[in-house]
Enzyme design. Sequence first.
Site: not given
Ligand code: C2G
Length: 132
Positions: A44, A46
């Site tokens: 990803k 990340k």
């Molecule tokens: N999130 C949120 N508000 C934020 C930051 C994050 O609602 N200010 C939500 C994201 O939309 C996501 C969840 O928190 O639903 C986790 O965020 P991340 O860890 O950034 O997830 P991501 O990298 O988008 O991974 O297969 C799907 C992926 O693994 C999603």
Amino acid sequence: MKRVITYGTFDLLHYGHINLLRRAKKLGDYLVVALSTDDFNLLKNKKCYFSYEKRKALLEAIRYVDLVIPETSWEQKKSDMHEYHIDTFVMGDDWKGKFDFLKAEGVEVVYLSRTPEISTTQIKKDLNLQKK
Ligand code: C2G
């Protein structure tokens, strides 16, 4: 027992993540979080501050979370819906539309509004700015 699932990296856990998890749990009785493994995060693009084990321990301490499982690939979602008997799939709306294909597995797909202003990336940027 209505079972909900969500996916993510959840690094540097913050109130945006908690807002998502709280609202996801409200949609059912049991919340599964599929947590991106360190290897999957490389896919990803990340770079995590906390390891999978530490991120898992943090999530397991949250009252809304009932089970944490590893997310190791983009492809596992379809089988997860059946393996964990999921009724509702939830993601933040930055993913809006991306997982609608899961409706064909008989699950409800819900995109919840992201919490504004906060993100792991922003936290890292702000901390960098404060570096002496
Ligand atoms: N999130 C949120 N508000 C934020 C930051 C994050 O609602 N200010 C939500 C994201 O939309 C996501 C969840 O928190 O639903 C986790 O965020 P991340 O860890 O950034 O997830 P991501 O990298 O988008 O991974 O297969 C799907 C992926 O693994 C999603």
